[in-house]
Design a protein around this motif. Sequence first.
Motif, PDB file in Angstrom:
ATOM      1  N   PRO A 127       3.740   1.458 -10.770  1.00  0.00           N
ATOM      2  CA  PRO A 127       3.099   0.465 -10.126  1.00  0.00           C
ATOM      3  C   PRO A 127       3.516   0.186  -8.719  1.00  0.00           C
ATOM      4  O   PRO A 127       3.062   0.150  -7.338  1.00  0.00           O
ATOM      5  CB  PRO A 127       2.707  -1.008 -10.599  1.00  0.00           C
ATOM      6  CG  PRO A 127       2.885  -0.441 -12.041  1.00  0.00           C
ATOM      7  CD  PRO A 127       3.754   0.771 -12.220  1.00  0.00           C
ATOM      8  N   GLU A 128       4.933   0.087  -8.820  1.00  0.00           N
ATOM      9  CA  GLU A 128       5.801  -0.138  -7.423  1.00  0.00           C
ATOM     10  C   GLU A 128       5.580   1.281  -6.378  1.00  0.00           C
ATOM     11  O   GLU A 128       5.975   0.868  -5.431  1.00  0.00           O
ATOM     12  CB  GLU A 128       7.289  -0.136  -7.945  1.00  0.00           C
ATOM     13  CG  GLU A 128       7.605  -1.416  -8.512  1.00  0.00           C
ATOM     14  CD  GLU A 128       7.236  -1.275 -10.315  1.00  0.00           C
ATOM     15  OE1 GLU A 128       7.461  -2.118 -10.877  1.00  0.00           O
ATOM     16  OE2 GLU A 128       6.940   0.078 -10.476  1.00  0.00           O
ATOM     17  N   ASP A 129       5.067   2.454  -6.850  1.00  0.00           N
ATOM     18  CA  ASP A 129       5.077   3.434  -6.008  1.00  0.00           C
ATOM     19  C   ASP A 129       3.932   3.601  -5.219  1.00  0.00           C
ATOM     20  O   ASP A 129       3.477   4.436  -4.478  1.00  0.00           O
ATOM     21  CB  ASP A 129       5.480   4.893  -6.783  1.00  0.00           C
ATOM     22  CG  ASP A 129       6.855   4.937  -7.358  1.00  0.00           C
ATOM     23  OD1 ASP A 129       7.756   4.215  -6.804  1.00  0.00           O
ATOM     24  OD2 ASP A 129       7.118   5.508  -8.174  1.00  0.00           O
ATOM     25  N   ALA A 130       2.814   2.662  -5.672  1.00  0.00           N
ATOM     26  CA  ALA A 130       1.555   2.807  -5.141  1.00  0.00           C
ATOM     27  C   ALA A 130       1.128   1.957  -3.988  1.00  0.00           C
ATOM     28  O   ALA A 130       2.079   1.061  -3.546  1.00  0.00           O
ATOM     29  CB  ALA A 130       0.440   2.323  -6.154  1.00  0.00           C
ATOM     30  N   ASP A 131       0.184   2.366  -3.173  1.00  0.00           N
ATOM     31  CA  ASP A 131      -0.060   1.659  -1.888  1.00  0.00           C
ATOM     32  C   ASP A 131      -0.640   0.288  -2.303  1.00  0.00           C
ATOM     33  O   ASP A 131      -0.740  -0.700  -1.608  1.00  0.00           O
ATOM     34  CB  ASP A 131      -1.040   2.525  -1.055  1.00  0.00           C
ATOM     35  CG  ASP A 131      -0.196   3.652  -0.442  1.00  0.00           C
ATOM     36  OD1 ASP A 131      -1.060   4.723  -0.316  1.00  0.00           O
ATOM     37  OD2 ASP A 131       0.924   3.518  -0.129  1.00  0.00           O
ATOM     38  N   VAL A 132      -1.644   0.263  -3.587  1.00  0.00           N
ATOM     39  CA  VAL A 132      -2.081  -0.866  -3.832  1.00  0.00           C
ATOM     40  C   VAL A 132      -2.129  -0.950  -5.361  1.00  0.00           C
ATOM     41  O   VAL A 132      -2.167   0.311  -5.986  1.00  0.00           O
ATOM     42  CB  VAL A 132      -3.575  -0.780  -3.457  1.00  0.00           C
ATOM     43  CG1 VAL A 132      -4.135  -2.207  -4.096  1.00  0.00           C
ATOM     44  CG2 VAL A 132      -4.048  -0.849  -2.136  1.00  0.00           C
ATOM     45  N   ASP A 133      -1.586  -1.836  -5.884  1.00  0.00           N
ATOM     46  CA  ASP A 133      -1.455  -1.825  -7.527  1.00  0.00           C
ATOM     47  C   ASP A 133      -2.190  -3.342  -7.888  1.00  0.00           C
ATOM     48  O   ASP A 133      -1.795  -4.368  -7.207  1.00  0.00           O
ATOM     49  CB  ASP A 133       0.196  -1.735  -7.956  1.00  0.00           C
ATOM     50  CG  ASP A 133       1.048  -2.992  -7.418  1.00  0.00           C
ATOM     51  OD1 ASP A 133       1.510  -2.912  -6.505  1.00  0.00           O
ATOM     52  OD2 ASP A 133       1.266  -3.884  -8.336  1.00  0.00           O
ATOM     53  N   LEU A 134      -2.781  -3.391  -8.741  1.00  0.00           N
ATOM     54  CA  LEU A 134      -3.344  -4.834  -9.376  1.00  0.00           C
ATOM     55  C   LEU A 134      -2.813  -4.869 -10.835  1.00  0.00           C
ATOM     56  O   LEU A 134      -3.449  -4.009 -11.656  1.00  0.00           O
ATOM     57  CB  LEU A 134      -4.768  -4.684  -9.313  1.00  0.00           C
ATOM     58  CG  LEU A 134      -5.499  -5.785  -9.831  1.00  0.00           C
ATOM     59  CD1 LEU A 134      -5.409  -6.924  -8.610  1.00  0.00           C
ATOM     60  CD2 LEU A 134      -7.144  -5.388 -10.129  1.00  0.00           C
ATOM     61  N   PRO A 135      -1.799  -5.752 -10.872  1.00  0.00           N
ATOM     62  CA  PRO A 135      -1.667  -5.943 -12.393  1.00  0.00           C
ATOM     63  C   PRO A 135      -2.742  -6.606 -13.048  1.00  0.00           C
ATOM     64  O   PRO A 135      -3.315  -7.509 -12.969  1.00  0.00           O
ATOM     65  CB  PRO A 135      -0.616  -6.956 -12.254  1.00  0.00           C
ATOM     66  CG  PRO A 135       0.056  -6.992 -10.981  1.00  0.00           C
ATOM     67  CD  PRO A 135      -1.188  -6.551 -10.255  1.00  0.00           C
ATOM     68  N   MET A 136      -2.732  -6.022 -14.329  1.00  0.00           N
ATOM     69  CA  MET A 136      -3.826  -6.554 -15.199  1.00  0.00           C
ATOM     70  C   MET A 136      -3.007  -7.069 -16.755  1.00  0.00           C
ATOM     71  O   MET A 136      -2.649  -6.429 -17.692  1.00  0.00           O
ATOM     72  CB  MET A 136      -4.682  -5.643 -15.834  1.00  0.00           C
ATOM     73  CG  MET A 136      -5.488  -5.264 -14.768  1.00  0.00           C
ATOM     74  SD  MET A 136      -6.721  -3.823 -15.303  1.00  0.00           S
ATOM     75  CE  MET A 136      -5.720  -2.632 -15.265  1.00  0.00           C
ATOM     76  N   ALA A 146      -3.133   1.386 -10.241  1.00  0.00           N
ATOM     77  CA  ALA A 146      -2.436   1.786  -8.815  1.00  0.00           C
ATOM     78  C   ALA A 146      -3.389   2.819  -8.261  1.00  0.00           C
ATOM     79  O   ALA A 146      -3.763   3.925  -8.863  1.00  0.00           O
ATOM     80  CB  ALA A 146      -1.032   2.429  -9.704  1.00  0.00           C
ATOM     81  N   LEU A 147      -3.126   2.571  -6.869  1.00  0.00           N
ATOM     82  CA  LEU A 147      -3.986   3.518  -5.953  1.00  0.00           C
ATOM     83  C   LEU A 147      -3.267   3.840  -4.798  1.00  0.00           C
ATOM     84  O   LEU A 147      -2.475   3.002  -4.438  1.00  0.00           O
ATOM     85  CB  LEU A 147      -5.252   2.617  -5.351  1.00  0.00           C
ATOM     86  CG  LEU A 147      -6.241   2.089  -6.234  1.00  0.00           C
ATOM     87  CD1 LEU A 147      -6.108   0.776  -6.784  1.00  0.00           C
ATOM     88  CD2 LEU A 147      -7.695   2.144  -5.608  1.00  0.00           C
ATOM     89  N   THR A 148      -3.161   5.057  -4.505  1.00  0.00           N
ATOM     90  CA  THR A 148      -2.774   5.741  -3.085  1.00  0.00           C
ATOM     91  C   THR A 148      -3.637   6.084  -2.260  1.00  0.00           C
ATOM     92  O   THR A 148      -4.700   6.625  -2.678  1.00  0.00           O
ATOM     93  CB  THR A 148      -1.730   6.810  -3.566  1.00  0.00           C
ATOM     94  OG1 THR A 148      -2.479   7.637  -4.389  1.00  0.00           O
ATOM     95  CG2 THR A 148      -0.599   6.534  -4.731  1.00  0.00           C
ATOM     96  N   GLY A 149      -3.210   6.098  -1.080  1.00  0.00           N
ATOM     97  CA  GLY A 149      -4.010   6.396   0.244  1.00  0.00           C
ATOM     98  C   GLY A 149      -4.005   5.512   1.267  1.00  0.00           C
ATOM     99  O   GLY A 149      -3.858   6.032   2.464  1.00  0.00           O
ATOM    100  N   ARG A 150      -4.012   4.195   1.232  1.00  0.00           N
ATOM    101  CA  ARG A 150      -4.059   3.282   2.278  1.00  0.00           C
ATOM    102  C   ARG A 150      -4.029   1.770   1.607  1.00  0.00           C
ATOM    103  O   ARG A 150      -4.297   1.768   0.422  1.00  0.00           O
ATOM    104  CB  ARG A 150      -5.338   3.276   3.202  1.00  0.00           C
ATOM    105  CG  ARG A 150      -6.536   2.975   2.423  1.00  0.00           C
ATOM    106  CD  ARG A 150      -7.779   3.413   3.336  1.00  0.00           C
ATOM    107  NE  ARG A 150      -8.910   2.889   2.639  1.00  0.00           N
ATOM    108  CZ  ARG A 150      -9.615   1.761   2.645  1.00  0.00           C
ATOM    109  NH1 ARG A 150      -9.197   0.961   3.490  1.00  0.00           N
ATOM    110  NH2 ARG A 150     -10.584   1.758   2.002  1.00  0.00           N
ATOM    111  N   VAL A 151      -3.489   1.047   2.413  1.00  0.00           N
ATOM    112  CA  VAL A 151      -3.389  -0.395   1.804  1.00  0.00           C
ATOM    113  C   VAL A 151      -4.822  -1.161   2.089  1.00  0.00           C
ATOM    114  O   VAL A 151      -5.534  -0.992   3.193  1.00  0.00           O
ATOM    115  CB  VAL A 151      -2.437  -1.105   2.649  1.00  0.00           C
ATOM    116  CG1 VAL A 151      -2.297  -2.693   2.166  1.00  0.00           C
ATOM    117  CG2 VAL A 151      -0.845  -0.413   2.423  1.00  0.00           C
ATOM    118  N   LEU A 152      -5.267  -1.720   1.020  1.00  0.00           N
ATOM    119  CA  LEU A 152      -6.519  -2.334   1.224  1.00  0.00           C
ATOM    120  C   LEU A 152      -6.308  -3.853   1.603  1.00  0.00           C
ATOM    121  O   LEU A 152      -5.430  -4.463   1.258  1.00  0.00           O
ATOM    122  CB  LEU A 152      -7.034  -2.244  -0.311  1.00  0.00           C
ATOM    123  CG  LEU A 152      -7.537  -1.091  -0.895  1.00  0.00           C
ATOM    124  CD1 LEU A 152      -8.198  -1.172  -2.203  1.00  0.00           C
ATOM    125  CD2 LEU A 152      -8.583  -0.446   0.048  1.00  0.00           C
TER     126      LEU A 152
END
Length: 848
Positions: A553-562, A569-575
């Motif tokens: 998750p630390e390597d993603a642009d956006v990560d949402l813990p559940m 974890a999402l990559t591409g841009r910061v939401l």
Amino acid sequence: MGRGKLRIYLGAAPGVGKTYAMLSEAHRRVERGTDCVVGFVEHHSRPRTEVMLHGLELIERREIEYRGSTFTEMDVDAVLARRPAVALVDELAHTNVPGSRNAKRWQDVEELLQAGIDVVSTVNIQHLESLGDVVETITGVRQRETVPDEVARRADQIELVDMSPQALRRRMAHGNVYKPDKVDAALSNYFRPGNLTALRELALLWVADRVDEYLQEYRGEHDIRSTWQARERIVVGLTGGPEGRTLIRRAARLAEKGAGGEVLAVYIAASDGLTSASPKELAVQRTLVEDLGGTFHHVIGDSVPDALLEFARGCNATQIVLGVSRRRSWQSVFRPGVSATVARESGPDLDVHIVTHDEAAKGRSGLPVARGARLGRSRIIWGWLTGIAGPALLTVLLSRLVPELGLANDMLLFLTFTVAAALLGGLLPALASAAFGSLLLNYYFTPPLHEFTISDPKNIVAIAIFVGVAVSVASVVDLAARRTHQAARLRAESEILSFLAGSVLRGENSLDALLERLRETFAMQSVVLLERSSEVDPWTTAASVGASPVSRPEDADVDLPMGDTMALALTGRVLPAEDRRVLGAFAAQAAVVLDRQRLVDEAERSRELAEANRIRTALLAAVSHDLRTPLAGIKASVTSLRSDDVEWSEDDKAELLEGIEDGADRLAALIGNLLDMSRLNTGTVVPLIRETDLDEVVPMALGGVPEHSVALDIPETLPMVAVDRGLLERAVANIVENAVKYSPDGQPVHVSASALASRVELRVVDRGPGVPDEAKNRIFEPFQRHGDAPRGAGVGLGLAVARGFTEAIGGTLTAEDTPGGGLTMVITLPIAGDAAPVAPELPTSAVT
């Protein structure tokens, strides 16, 4: 009649003294004159506990017969008829013997409480339903008898019976808990020091939480708003900036100074959903505070100081840790920061710690503009250009081309650029355009010209009206644009949420499709669902879509813990923050789909295990009878032949030898079917497909049936079929033998074949009793024998093997009614094509 009160003695493990404490309490109440009886107490042959029963009235237990044995349980009716003030009921989680009034003892206790009888009971921490998995992880033992947590939480009093692990082990070693022959095994397994320490901690924490609930209820009932410093609770106010890590570590050090200190990190988000916080930084801070033993909370509020203080007082916090404001010095002149406001309004019951950090007074860079966060940088730039450059160009044109147009018309033209700036860039460019336009109107078009003065009072009013109208129109236009944007966004969100709700109702289980929809919705490069077994284990990928998915998750642009063990974890841009609501819905749905997939897989595995268990049971039954019957016949014949006491004639010997041969043939057939079914179940049947004539295969399959029992009709003009000869022969042999077995005497089985389109049908027709429609599929299951088939006539595998072999070579096997009575088995086989068949490469384990 009021409800009785429940008192529970809670222990960490058997043997800590719960029952002894309960009986001691009963003696104290009896001495005070309380009507107290023993409804059910189990002393487990412990002498000291048994002695405590002396002097107490015992209600006779109820005897229940179950599976040939007699058991005793609490007689609820007798206790209700006796109606004491207090009843002692041991082992609250106990499961009653079938035939009892209730399935569980806690249900018996509930009846007594409803009748107005006070109950004193006991239970161990490992028997609470919510802690079953935790206890199994610690001890390796799954508790079968449990009590719902809500039952224990509703108790009016809970008293912890505590004992150190060392003291409990000494009690066990002295024989005070278990019999001597069980002590060594208990001490080396369940009652290891580590297990007892962990169970003791579970009990202490559970009771502490219950005490917190009592305290919160009391404070709420008495409307107590001030902080009671019964326990150190430290609230950390986070802004989402990098200084949050420093604040969390500082709060953790403060908590360590006091026993039982608790850290609660809270992030206050504005109610409109806009935030300056980095979601990635907040995720890192969440992980940090959880690693340090604290909890993370996300709160929404219009005023950050008010929401922070409300949260702190609501959780009965004693301290608040805040960072020095990141705002510039001059900004504090116009508005005090959050730290100063909280310190001023905290009152005497809350200590506020303001911690310095490296980001102090450096400014809050990166704050998204409320309007700009939605419009984008290009539109904001065009709004400023239109609001500033537009009036400047208009001034040049009007002063040179149409200088006498009139002040009213000039104002309307300038107002047009103000409205355009509001539409493009929002309120701020429009206000700047109104101010700049009013200055240009004053300097170039209001006498005296080229001076920032106005000689005619009417022009002063006109300029003021222009400014007012420009500001009003810009505000209205900006508000309309905001509302339009919000409506469009809410419509898009409602469509997405409707899609997710529909997928739940439709039972869609494709996790990849859901993640792909998520990636398309937010225009991301990749989306990955990560999970781990525990907080210390590495992350693993549960599902992913897109290019180059991350592994942490630390390597993603956006990560949402559940939770602690799953993250999106999402990559591409910061939401932006407003997108995280929909992202959270996607994440929740992804977790549901993943759980659903696993439940389906587990159900399938359970079905396979149940089927395997059924087959195993049937196999044991078959081995115990059907295989032993021919063996017994062979054994009897051999024993007779070897006997020296009897002189056997040649005819007798021939008959005995024939019996041995028949028994061996039956054994060979039974074992052959068992081996064939085993091959089918393990997937080691690999057919060798060849072009074959049925008139070469079918006659070979009739060797195991008596002559004249089968009428064969296989035309020589039939096309060739693509089959494995060996498998087809075994399948036909099993079907024909089964048909002959059920055919009446003098009625031969008819075997015929015909070509239909691209297939060949082989029919095996008998005139036996037939099979009902509801049983036509069941007869192909393993170990199934329809009707009154005699024992020893087979283990019920013939048709199952036949269908398995037929499907392995690409055919089908079905059952139909024979006109006039009986059963017809239909084998459908594919006609061989023009292409020459190719022999497959066989594994060494494949046998045909």
